[in-house]
Design a protein around this motif. Sequence first.
Motif: not given
Length: 595
Positions: A125-136, A100-102, A146-151, A4-9
Amino acid sequence: MEGINPLSIFLVKDGSKGDRLLFRYPYTMENRDDEAKKRARQSPYSVEPSENILYKAKPPLSNIKNGQLSGFDDTVLSNLFAVKMGLCEKRLEVKVNDVRFIGHPTLLQSGSSDSVLPRIRHSTSTSIILINIVIVLRASASHWVVECYYELSQRLGVALRHEEHRCQYLHNEARLMLEAHDEVAAQPEDSAESPYDLILERSRLAKELRDIYHDAYKLLKGYQISSDLYYSLCTSGVVKRRLNNWIGINFCLPQKVHYLRNQLLHIEPGTIYKCLESIQPYHGILLLGEESELLASLPPDSSSSLKRLVKMASPLKNFHQLAADTNLTLLHIFQLTSHLVYWAKVMVIYPLCETNVYVITPGAPADLASLGEEFREVFPGLSLLSVLSEFSLPTSLSHKHTPIWLFQQQNQQVQVIVWLLRHRLLMQLHTYVFFSPPVRKPIPSHIRRSSRQSTPDFYLGLSEGSSEKSDGDSDVTVETQTQMVQEDQSQRTLAEEDEERGSKGDSELQYEALFPNLSQLEIEVILACPAACDAEDLKLFARMLPYFHGKHHIEEMMFMENMRRSQLLELIEKFRPVLLTCTHEDPRLAIFYHH
């Protein structure tokens, strides 16, 4: 609970200057070595080793080392999760070997459609278009994990987008992270310093991501960490914090929260949903902690109706009574209860009363030493083993007349039962009723008589006399005789039906109307009961018959039909020849106990 515990974020961004892995946690020495090798290869005088086509190293079968993610450098992760525009605002799930990366890629700005983004207060004035916080996660993680961590990934992305539009929070934090990466990259090749050490010192967002994930072993090693450690994924399964001290993020991993309450329970959100869909107004709630502790754990901006429900909650009240006491609708009470059950703050029970039958839970721990000490502190003079011995067999509270219970007041008895229910040491049993008429034995074949129609006497006489007449007259005579016989038979049939209908008028037809779904044999068996002579008892039995299929316990029948327990038990006893009763737990509430 290892799966249940994530490996990384980690946090990935994409913008006008390309994609980049801004931050990852936890980071190990292996990550530092990969970065050092990468910087060494960037030297213009370095020579890349030629590929040996005769030997190809096998890729690692596992990307987990010492419980952490390994085998992926920053460049691979940024290229993999800085996705194209078409994949943004959608679920992103990638499985590689045993990990598994979510994630949920979140757009910060859009050139074509403004409907995707909330209204921006001021231009950025930011140049960032998108961000993605990924939980491993481990690849073996269940569907609901997986559903809970995606939320959680989706909530964090939306919160960061909100803060970026409000005060350019992400732009400022990304600038600090990129400066740390460039500063470490400019150091000599033999430098072992990691850019993530500098990022944790300078960036608030990095500290918030660390505290969301944080490992429990950091506390044991004396690291300086915030108090939010106790609300993290790897310790409690709960995230409670305000991102940038502004927008609140409240997240719960129900599998871990319920497990920490009782380590014998393994509850998935799907099981919780099924339980909550089946709760009825006659059910109630039991707080799994003290009222003051529960109120203190609620966010400052929590609903006032939720606080009102917690204050008015009692194990003696059902949902109907709670709705009246709190001045809330029954539907609202159900919604608040669902929220509290999901967060393992309450459990659903049948309200306590003298007729409740309890027994020791099958999953009760054999070693009760620690619980015994806690029980003795709460109830001085009582022994946990002695109290539990009273419930070794199913026992009603109204039958507690042993010396252990005589000296106690009623209020203290309730508190003892509440304590035992909170710790899942007692389980309530309910009585279910089955309609089971006895099967009648078939009649032996040598006794059975065949039924055949008898020939009328006058038909026999006419048929005998017809041989003396001529052939021409015989045809007419036979046809006339046949017609007469058919008319006579039809008249007799009508007369018999009228007579039968008249005899059934007050009895059998009435019984068939009372029991439209029963066979004639089942009706006869019911009528054979002595209580069937009373018309009122028979009507009451017909009214309660739809509940006699083993899916409704006595308490539910009482609520649905507004009956007294004594009246229902008397009816069951009168029709005992065709009814069976059994006692077991309520399947709706079985998730709160270990089997």
